[in-house]
Motif scaffolding. Structure first.
Motif, mmCIF file in Angstrom:
data_model
loop_
_atom_site.group_PDB
_atom_site.id
_atom_site.type_symbol
_atom_site.label_atom_id
_atom_site.label_comp_id
_atom_site.label_asym_id
_atom_site.label_seq_id
_atom_site.Cartn_x
_atom_site.Cartn_y
_atom_site.Cartn_z
ATOM 1 N N ALA A 243 -19.825 24.281 17.752
ATOM 2 C CA ALA A 243 -20.414 25.612 17.561
ATOM 3 C C ALA A 243 -20.825 25.812 16.105
ATOM 4 C CB ALA A 243 -19.431 26.695 18.000
ATOM 5 N N ILE A 244 -19.999 25.315 15.194
ATOM 6 C CA ILE A 244 -20.324 25.416 13.770
ATOM 7 C C ILE A 244 -21.577 24.608 13.454
ATOM 8 C CG2 ILE A 244 -19.542 24.745 11.447
ATOM 9 C CD1 ILE A 244 -16.665 25.495 12.440
ATOM 10 N N VAL A 245 -21.631 23.377 13.965
ATOM 11 C CA VAL A 245 -22.804 22.528 13.729
ATOM 12 C C VAL A 245 -24.049 23.202 14.291
ATOM 13 C CG1 VAL A 245 -23.915 20.329 14.340
ATOM 14 C CG2 VAL A 245 -21.512 20.361 13.606
ATOM 15 N N THR A 246 -23.945 23.727 15.491
ATOM 16 C CA THR A 246 -25.087 24.402 16.127
ATOM 17 C C THR A 246 -25.556 25.591 15.289
ATOM 18 O OG1 THR A 246 -24.317 23.709 18.307
ATOM 19 C CG2 THR A 246 -25.845 25.581 18.233
ATOM 20 N N GLU A 247 -24.621 26.358 14.791
ATOM 21 C CA GLU A 247 -24.968 27.514 13.954
ATOM 22 C C GLU A 247 -25.651 27.072 12.661
ATOM 23 O OE1 GLU A 247 -22.614 31.020 11.563
ATOM 24 O OE2 GLU A 247 -21.833 30.400 13.508
ATOM 25 N N LEU A 248 -25.135 26.020 12.056
ATOM 26 C CA LEU A 248 -25.741 25.515 10.829
ATOM 27 C C LEU A 248 -27.166 25.021 11.085
ATOM 28 C CD1 LEU A 248 -22.688 23.625 9.286
ATOM 29 C CD2 LEU A 248 -23.750 25.730 8.428
ATOM 30 N N VAL A 249 -27.356 24.316 12.192
ATOM 31 C CA VAL A 249 -28.702 23.846 12.544
ATOM 32 C C VAL A 249 -29.626 25.037 12.746
ATOM 33 C CG1 VAL A 249 -30.051 22.697 14.349
ATOM 34 C CG2 VAL A 249 -27.950 21.635 13.503
ATOM 35 N N ARG A 250 -29.150 26.014 13.496
ATOM 36 C CA ARG A 250 -29.962 27.212 13.765
ATOM 37 C C ARG A 250 -30.386 27.903 12.472
ATOM 38 N NH1 ARG A 250 -26.415 31.421 15.789
ATOM 39 N NH2 ARG A 250 -26.329 31.889 13.585
ATOM 40 N N ASP A 251 -29.468 27.914 11.495
ATOM 41 C CA ASP A 251 -29.741 28.580 10.218
ATOM 42 C C ASP A 251 -30.375 27.647 9.191
ATOM 43 O OD1 ASP A 251 -28.607 30.834 11.362
ATOM 44 O OD2 ASP A 251 -26.676 30.579 10.353
ATOM 45 N N ALA A 252 -30.780 26.453 9.627
ATOM 46 C CA ALA A 252 -31.410 25.457 8.754
ATOM 47 C C ALA A 252 -30.537 25.117 7.544
ATOM 48 C CB ALA A 252 -32.798 25.922 8.312
ATOM 49 N N GLN A 253 -29.228 25.012 7.786
ATOM 50 C CA GLN A 253 -28.277 24.660 6.733
ATOM 51 C C GLN A 253 -27.928 23.170 6.820
ATOM 52 O OE1 GLN A 253 -26.947 26.929 4.427
ATOM 53 N NE2 GLN A 253 -28.478 28.335 5.261
ATOM 54 N N ASP A 254 -27.343 22.674 5.747
ATOM 55 C CA ASP A 254 -26.880 21.287 5.715
ATOM 56 C C ASP A 254 -25.719 21.122 6.696
ATOM 57 O OD1 ASP A 254 -26.239 18.676 5.030
ATOM 58 O OD2 ASP A 254 -25.170 19.258 3.199
ATOM 59 N N THR A 255 -25.818 20.146 7.574
ATOM 60 C CA THR A 255 -24.775 19.920 8.576
ATOM 61 C C THR A 255 -23.929 18.677 8.290
ATOM 62 O OG1 THR A 255 -26.237 18.597 9.973
ATOM 63 C CG2 THR A 255 -26.182 20.998 10.383
ATOM 64 N N SER A 256 -24.179 18.007 7.180
ATOM 65 C CA SER A 256 -23.529 16.714 6.943
ATOM 66 C C SER A 256 -22.003 16.826 6.918
ATOM 67 C CB SER A 256 -24.056 16.062 5.667
ATOM 68 O OG SER A 256 -23.842 16.897 4.552
ATOM 69 N N GLU A 257 -21.460 17.795 6.227
ATOM 70 C CA GLU A 257 -19.998 17.929 6.166
ATOM 71 C C GLU A 257 -19.434 18.319 7.536
ATOM 72 O OE1 GLU A 257 -16.546 20.432 3.823
ATOM 73 O OE2 GLU A 257 -18.500 20.215 2.882
ATOM 74 N N ALA A 258 -20.090 19.250 8.208
ATOM 75 C CA ALA A 258 -19.627 19.683 9.529
ATOM 76 C C ALA A 258 -19.685 18.533 10.531
ATOM 77 C CB ALA A 258 -20.459 20.863 10.017
ATOM 78 N N ARG A 259 -20.731 17.724 10.449
ATOM 79 C CA ARG A 259 -20.843 16.578 11.358
ATOM 80 C C ARG A 259 -19.805 15.502 11.024
ATOM 81 N NH1 ARG A 259 -25.429 16.482 14.662
ATOM 82 N NH2 ARG A 259 -26.954 18.097 14.160
ATOM 83 N N SER A 260 -19.519 15.342 9.754
ATOM 84 C CA SER A 260 -18.479 14.391 9.350
ATOM 85 C C SER A 260 -17.121 14.824 9.900
ATOM 86 C CB SER A 260 -18.433 14.284 7.829
ATOM 87 O OG SER A 260 -17.380 13.452 7.429
ATOM 88 N N MET A 261 -16.841 16.106 9.779
ATOM 89 C CA MET A 261 -15.585 16.632 10.322
ATOM 90 C C MET A 261 -15.553 16.455 11.837
ATOM 91 S SD MET A 261 -15.040 20.036 8.017
ATOM 92 C CE MET A 261 -13.547 20.517 8.866
ATOM 93 N N LEU A 262 -16.662 16.722 12.494
ATOM 94 C CA LEU A 262 -16.753 16.556 13.942
ATOM 95 C C LEU A 262 -16.455 15.117 14.329
ATOM 96 C CD1 LEU A 262 -17.463 17.633 16.751
ATOM 97 C CD2 LEU A 262 -19.868 17.172 16.213
ATOM 98 N N SER A 263 -17.011 14.184 13.595
ATOM 99 C CA SER A 263 -16.760 12.770 13.866
ATOM 100 C C SER A 263 -15.270 12.441 13.736
ATOM 101 C CB SER A 263 -17.579 11.910 12.910
ATOM 102 O OG SER A 263 -17.293 10.548 13.101
ATOM 103 N N THR A 264 -14.648 12.966 12.703
ATOM 104 C CA THR A 264 -13.209 12.746 12.511
ATOM 105 C C THR A 264 -12.416 13.333 13.666
ATOM 106 O OG1 THR A 264 -13.448 12.726 10.113
ATOM 107 C CG2 THR A 264 -11.256 13.202 10.982
ATOM 108 N N PHE A 265 -12.769 14.553 14.087
ATOM 109 C CA PHE A 265 -12.078 15.197 15.208
ATOM 110 C C PHE A 265 -12.255 14.387 16.490
ATOM 111 C CE2 PHE A 265 -12.898 19.525 13.010
ATOM 112 C CZ PHE A 265 -11.776 19.365 12.210
ATOM 113 N N GLU A 266 -13.452 13.856 16.705
ATOM 114 C CA GLU A 266 -13.713 13.062 17.905
ATOM 115 C C GLU A 266 -12.914 11.752 17.886
ATOM 116 O OE1 GLU A 266 -18.187 14.605 19.096
ATOM 117 O OE2 GLU A 266 -17.983 12.976 17.643
ATOM 118 N N GLN A 267 -12.826 11.125 16.723
ATOM 119 C CA GLN A 267 -12.028 9.902 16.603
ATOM 120 C C GLN A 267 -10.554 10.198 16.880
ATOM 121 O OE1 GLN A 267 -12.867 8.519 12.647
ATOM 122 N NE2 GLN A 267 -14.861 7.685 13.204
#
Length: 87
Positions: A43-67
């Motif tokens: 949801a955070i990543v989606t919101e950042l994308v919607r707001d045209a914000q940098d998603t790199s940190e959020a996606r990195s965290m998501l990857s860690t959570f998925e692992q």
């Protein structure tokens, strides 16, 4: 003598199977919590994308959570197999 076969084991001590079941409940809880964390992070990543914000940190965290979730699922599956073998 009758009744002496369990004398060395206190009646309040949980059996191995009961311990494994408790571990499985804990593992299930961790998996459920991990799934919720991932949903929130998406949801955070989606919101950042919607707001045209940098998603790199959020996606990195998501990857860690998925692992982490993959490891938790593997642990839960191992415990399930251990429980199945404890019959």
């Amino acid at each position: 003598m009758e009744g002496q076969s369990n004398r060395h084991l206190p009646s309040s001590e949980p059996t191995k199977r009961e311990k494994i079941r408790r571990h499985l409940v804990q593992a299930d809880d961790r998996v459920a919590s991990g799934e919720k964390t991932i949903a929130r992070q998406w949801a955070i990543v989606t919101e950042l994308v919607r707001d045209a914000q940098d998603t790199s940190e959020a996606r990195s965290m998501l990857s860690t959570f998925e692992q982490t979730l993959r490891l938790q699922i593997a642990d839960r599956n191992r415990i399930r197999a251990e429980l199945a073998c404890s019959w």
